[in-house]
Design an enzyme around this catalytic site. Sequence first.
Site, PDB file in Angstrom:
ATOM      1  N   LYS A   1       1.004  -1.279   0.029  1.00  0.00           N
ATOM      2  CA  LYS A   1       0.082  -0.105  -0.044  1.00  0.00           C
ATOM      3  C   LYS A   1       1.101   1.184   0.176  1.00  0.00           C
ATOM      4  O   LYS A   1       1.831   1.334   0.911  1.00  0.00           O
ATOM      5  CB  LYS A   1      -0.861   0.010   1.289  1.00  0.00           C
ATOM      6  CG  LYS A   1      -1.552   1.079   1.369  1.00  0.00           C
ATOM      7  CD  LYS A   1      -3.134   0.850   0.816  1.00  0.00           C
ATOM      8  CE  LYS A   1      -3.919   2.150   0.687  1.00  0.00           C
ATOM      9  NZ  LYS A   1      -3.555   2.688  -0.919  1.00  0.00           N
TER      10      LYS A   1
ATOM     11  N   GLN B   1       7.509   3.623   3.716  1.00  0.00           N
ATOM     12  CA  GLN B   1       6.080   3.681   3.824  1.00  0.00           C
ATOM     13  C   GLN B   1       5.673   2.455   4.581  1.00  0.00           C
ATOM     14  O   GLN B   1       4.723   2.031   5.384  1.00  0.00           O
ATOM     15  CB  GLN B   1       5.447   3.335   2.406  1.00  0.00           C
ATOM     16  CG  GLN B   1       4.016   3.408   2.315  1.00  0.00           C
ATOM     17  CD  GLN B   1       3.338   4.369   2.084  1.00  0.00           C
ATOM     18  OE1 GLN B   1       3.521   5.420   1.461  1.00  0.00           O
ATOM     19  NE2 GLN B   1       2.093   4.904   2.843  1.00  0.00           N
TER      20      GLN B   1
ATOM     21  N   LYS C   1       5.788   3.344   8.181  1.00  0.00           N
ATOM     22  CA  LYS C   1       4.790   4.155   8.394  1.00  0.00           C
ATOM     23  C   LYS C   1       3.196   3.195   8.499  1.00  0.00           C
ATOM     24  O   LYS C   1       2.431   3.536   9.533  1.00  0.00           O
ATOM     25  CB  LYS C   1       4.477   5.089   7.170  1.00  0.00           C
ATOM     26  CG  LYS C   1       3.341   6.097   7.576  1.00  0.00           C
ATOM     27  CD  LYS C   1       2.899   6.869   5.940  1.00  0.00           C
ATOM     28  CE  LYS C   1       4.686   7.567   5.750  1.00  0.00           C
ATOM     29  NZ  LYS C   1       4.226   8.381   4.630  1.00  0.00           N
TER      30      LYS C   1
ATOM     31  N   LYS D   1       5.191   1.693  -3.077  1.00  0.00           N
ATOM     32  CA  LYS D   1       5.244   3.124  -3.617  1.00  0.00           C
ATOM     33  C   LYS D   1       5.575   3.065  -5.225  1.00  0.00           C
ATOM     34  O   LYS D   1       5.958   2.129  -5.561  1.00  0.00           O
ATOM     35  CB  LYS D   1       6.358   3.873  -3.327  1.00  0.00           C
ATOM     36  CG  LYS D   1       5.995   5.536  -3.176  1.00  0.00           C
ATOM     37  CD  LYS D   1       5.049   5.995  -2.181  1.00  0.00           C
ATOM     38  CE  LYS D   1       4.672   7.499  -2.532  1.00  0.00           C
ATOM     39  NZ  LYS D   1       3.762   7.956  -1.354  1.00  0.00           N
TER      40      LYS D   1
ATOM     41  N   GLY E   1      -2.782   8.454  -4.031  1.00  0.00           N
ATOM     42  CA  GLY E   1      -2.126   9.387  -4.748  1.00  0.00           C
ATOM     43  C   GLY E   1      -0.783   9.860  -3.994  1.00  0.00           C
ATOM     44  O   GLY E   1      -0.650   9.393  -2.847  1.00  0.00           O
ATOM     45  N   ASP E   2      -0.170  10.918  -4.576  1.00  0.00           N
ATOM     46  CA  ASP E   2       0.932  11.418  -3.910  1.00  0.00           C
ATOM     47  C   ASP E   2       1.245  12.834  -4.667  1.00  0.00           C
ATOM     48  O   ASP E   2       0.156  13.398  -5.335  1.00  0.00           O
ATOM     49  CB  ASP E   2       2.143  10.663  -3.842  1.00  0.00           C
ATOM     50  CG  ASP E   2       3.363  11.105  -3.075  1.00  0.00           C
ATOM     51  OD1 ASP E   2       3.287  11.035  -1.581  1.00  0.00           O
ATOM     52  OD2 ASP E   2       4.416  11.650  -3.541  1.00  0.00           O
TER      53      ASP E   2
ATOM     54  N   THR F   1      -4.256  13.281   5.309  1.00  0.00           N
ATOM     55  CA  THR F   1      -2.863  13.600   5.533  1.00  0.00           C
ATOM     56  C   THR F   1      -2.792  14.791   6.655  1.00  0.00           C
ATOM     57  O   THR F   1      -2.078  14.740   7.463  1.00  0.00           O
ATOM     58  CB  THR F   1      -1.884  13.576   4.337  1.00  0.00           C
ATOM     59  OG1 THR F   1      -2.332  12.417   3.636  1.00  0.00           O
ATOM     60  CG2 THR F   1      -0.409  13.491   4.597  1.00  0.00           C
TER      61      THR F   1
ATOM     62  N   SER G   1      -6.789   5.832   3.974  1.00  0.00           N
ATOM     63  CA  SER G   1      -6.774   4.833   2.878  1.00  0.00           C
ATOM     64  C   SER G   1      -7.434   3.517   3.152  1.00  0.00           C
ATOM     65  O   SER G   1      -8.074   2.662   2.656  1.00  0.00           O
ATOM     66  CB  SER G   1      -5.404   4.655   2.013  1.00  0.00           C
ATOM     67  OG  SER G   1      -5.353   5.709   1.195  1.00  0.00           O
TER      68      SER G   1
HETATM   69  P1  NDP Z   1       0.671  17.832  -4.172  1.00  0.00           P
HETATM   70  O1  NDP Z   1       1.006  17.514  -5.443  1.00  0.00           O
HETATM   71  O2  NDP Z   1      -0.768  17.987  -3.771  1.00  0.00           O
HETATM   72  O3  NDP Z   1       1.322  19.235  -3.768  1.00  0.00           O
HETATM   73  C1  NDP Z   1       2.739  19.285  -3.795  1.00  0.00           C
HETATM   74  C2  NDP Z   1       3.170  20.973  -3.197  1.00  0.00           C
HETATM   75  O4  NDP Z   1       4.434  20.614  -2.916  1.00  0.00           O
HETATM   76  C3  NDP Z   1       2.770  21.750  -4.271  1.00  0.00           C
HETATM   77  O5  NDP Z   1       2.472  22.819  -3.618  1.00  0.00           O
HETATM   78  C4  NDP Z   1       4.278  21.627  -4.897  1.00  0.00           C
HETATM   79  O6  NDP Z   1       4.601  22.962  -5.667  1.00  0.00           O
HETATM   80  C5  NDP Z   1       5.239  21.767  -3.730  1.00  0.00           C
HETATM   81  N1  NDP Z   1       6.341  20.748  -4.242  1.00  0.00           N
HETATM   82  C6  NDP Z   1       6.540  19.733  -5.027  1.00  0.00           C
HETATM   83  N2  NDP Z   1       7.758  19.490  -5.269  1.00  0.00           N
HETATM   84  C7  NDP Z   1       8.397  20.440  -5.055  1.00  0.00           C
HETATM   85  C8  NDP Z   1       9.831  20.780  -5.156  1.00  0.00           C
HETATM   86  N3  NDP Z   1      10.826  19.735  -5.741  1.00  0.00           N
HETATM   87  N4  NDP Z   1      10.261  22.065  -4.700  1.00  0.00           N
HETATM   88  C9  NDP Z   1       9.213  22.484  -4.083  1.00  0.00           C
HETATM   89  N5  NDP Z   1       8.237  22.648  -3.968  1.00  0.00           N
HETATM   90  C10 NDP Z   1       7.454  21.334  -4.429  1.00  0.00           C
HETATM   91  O7  NDP Z   1       1.101  16.811  -3.248  1.00  0.00           O
HETATM   92  P2  NDP Z   1       0.633  16.262  -1.793  1.00  0.00           P
HETATM   93  O8  NDP Z   1       0.282  17.443  -1.064  1.00  0.00           O
HETATM   94  O9  NDP Z   1      -0.005  15.143  -1.746  1.00  0.00           O
HETATM   95  O10 NDP Z   1       2.338  15.728  -1.253  1.00  0.00           O
HETATM   96  C11 NDP Z   1       3.174  16.751  -0.341  1.00  0.00           C
HETATM   97  C12 NDP Z   1       4.218  15.898   0.395  1.00  0.00           C
HETATM   98  O11 NDP Z   1       3.309  15.108   1.456  1.00  0.00           O
HETATM   99  C13 NDP Z   1       4.934  14.829  -0.302  1.00  0.00           C
HETATM  100  O12 NDP Z   1       6.096  14.818   0.303  1.00  0.00           O
HETATM  101  C14 NDP Z   1       4.220  13.554  -0.262  1.00  0.00           C
HETATM  102  O13 NDP Z   1       5.157  12.414  -0.287  1.00  0.00           O
HETATM  103  C15 NDP Z   1       3.550  13.734   1.056  1.00  0.00           C
HETATM  104  N6  NDP Z   1       2.529  12.525   1.577  1.00  0.00           N
HETATM  105  C16 NDP Z   1       1.352  12.983   0.952  1.00  0.00           C
HETATM  106  C17 NDP Z   1       0.252  12.168   1.268  1.00  0.00           C
HETATM  107  C18 NDP Z   1      -1.106  12.318   0.526  1.00  0.00           C
HETATM  108  O14 NDP Z   1      -2.113  11.568   1.020  1.00  0.00           O
HETATM  109  N7  NDP Z   1      -1.212  12.902  -0.524  1.00  0.00           N
HETATM  110  C19 NDP Z   1       0.424  11.056   2.272  1.00  0.00           C
HETATM  111  C20 NDP Z   1       1.551  11.085   3.047  1.00  0.00           C
HETATM  112  C21 NDP Z   1       2.741  11.908   2.735  1.00  0.00           C
HETATM  113  P3  NDP Z   1       4.581  22.819  -7.229  1.00  0.00           P
HETATM  114  O15 NDP Z   1       2.926  23.041  -7.671  1.00  0.00           O
HETATM  115  O16 NDP Z   1       5.108  24.168  -7.483  1.00  0.00           O
HETATM  116  O17 NDP Z   1       5.243  22.020  -7.734  1.00  0.00           O
END
Ligand code: NDP
Length: 448
Positions: free
Chosen positions: A93, A114, A117, A129, A168-169, A213, A380
Amino acid sequence: MAQVDAKIETMYQEVLKRNPGETEFHQAVLEVLESLGPVVAKHPEYLERRIIERICEPERQIIFRVPWQDDKGKVQINRGFRVEFNSSLGPYKGGLRFHPSVYLGIIKFLGFEQCFKNSLTGLPIGGGKGGSDFDPKGKSDDEVMRFCQSFMTELYRHIGEHTDVPAGDIGVGGREIGYMFGQYKRITNRYEPGVLTGKGLTWGGSLVRTEATGYGATFFVNEMLKARKDSFDGKTCLVSGSGNVAIYTIEKIHQLGGKCVACSDSNGVIYDEKGLDLDLIKQLKEVERRRIEDYTKTHKHAKYIAKGNIWDIPCQVAMPSATQNEINGKDAATLVKNGCIAVGEGANMPTTPEGVKIFLDAKIAYGPGKAANAGGVATSALEMQQNAGRDSWTFEFTEKKLEDIMINIHRNCFDTAAEYGAPGNYVLGANICGFIKIANAMVAHGLV
Ligand code: NDP
């Protein structure tokens, strides 16, 4: 102990040798291995059965070509990945990430984290992943759809309700999950909601999954604050990113009485000293898919800092929610110097090892991602439960379950850290607590 440490060091050297160039994976492995000395000293059977070496080697790694056509009819080729890391506690997962920086080392670091976690959630899920170096930014809906269909045309043969359940991620939200679910259904001729999570609410999704999250990470920080007889009330907070995790972290911080003054994207930082207008951020990011800079078109008093560093802004609580290694040693030192008392990681591995050391040495409340952001995958798993029972729960009921899970994870990490002589060290607590459950299951399953 010195003997055990030498053995663990040898294991780490072997990981470096077997996985050259995968720096994020090395970083994630080292962070866990550094916590395990006292555990294997107590449990020599883990060494005998080479549990650590087995955990560091994914059960299966799939790499595939993803060809698709853009709107001009030009053929494009991306690379797809699914790393099925460990299935000792349940089906693999973990999310799918679509971002140009994706390569095997990133997917392996995420898959490795993961496993621990998912173990911490207390729910029956293994770790995996996947993703692609595809960049959804600037692509039309049709292009994203064609890419998702091509991606699923290979992935479908590897996944299933009892095998591997992606979500998603970064770069993968409701739209992408929808296109992938549609293609899965078409190819297999099966309406199998349990094969993906993060689905739309009318076709098998769960209430609270979108928020999970961010809400979960904020519940975790709330517990860390409570353990110090403190709360979010009146606290100035920073949340990096402006995607799914960031948006719902800001929402829950505001509900708990904190004031979030800044967020960001990869181009810059928005600073609004009056407190962020979340409705506007949702409209810009979730509905219109625009850049965060446009916030200042509505709120002239707010500042946009192009290429700015959000961690330079003084705060009491910081919640990195964008990406890996976004807080380095210097940023961590600035946060501590400016009076930050709590850091909760919504993102995965957002703090470099130097940064982590600074937080731990300063004895601030530091909640590492594998514990703090486990609410997403936990919800999830709640979605999977609802799918299996052909049921759908109310928002209040599901949110309460999420909160209870986060309280439980906090308690387990807190107690484990104390038991192993490092009270308040949630890194050690999370790593040991997550590891022991997997290790015991692997011992029970024999050499498989
Ligand atoms: P989204 O794609 O919804 O949002 C990502 C955000 O982070 C955007 O604002 C993006 O900006 C910014 N970002 C991404 N990459 C970079 C980078 N290299 N440098 C600067 N800013 C960056 O993703 P999520 O919110 O889902 O995920 C965010 C984090 O949370 C990740 O680390 C993910 O692994 C983690 N996570 C997510 C979960 C989930 O349920 N979605 C669960 C657990 C962890 P821009 O649009 O400019 O790229």
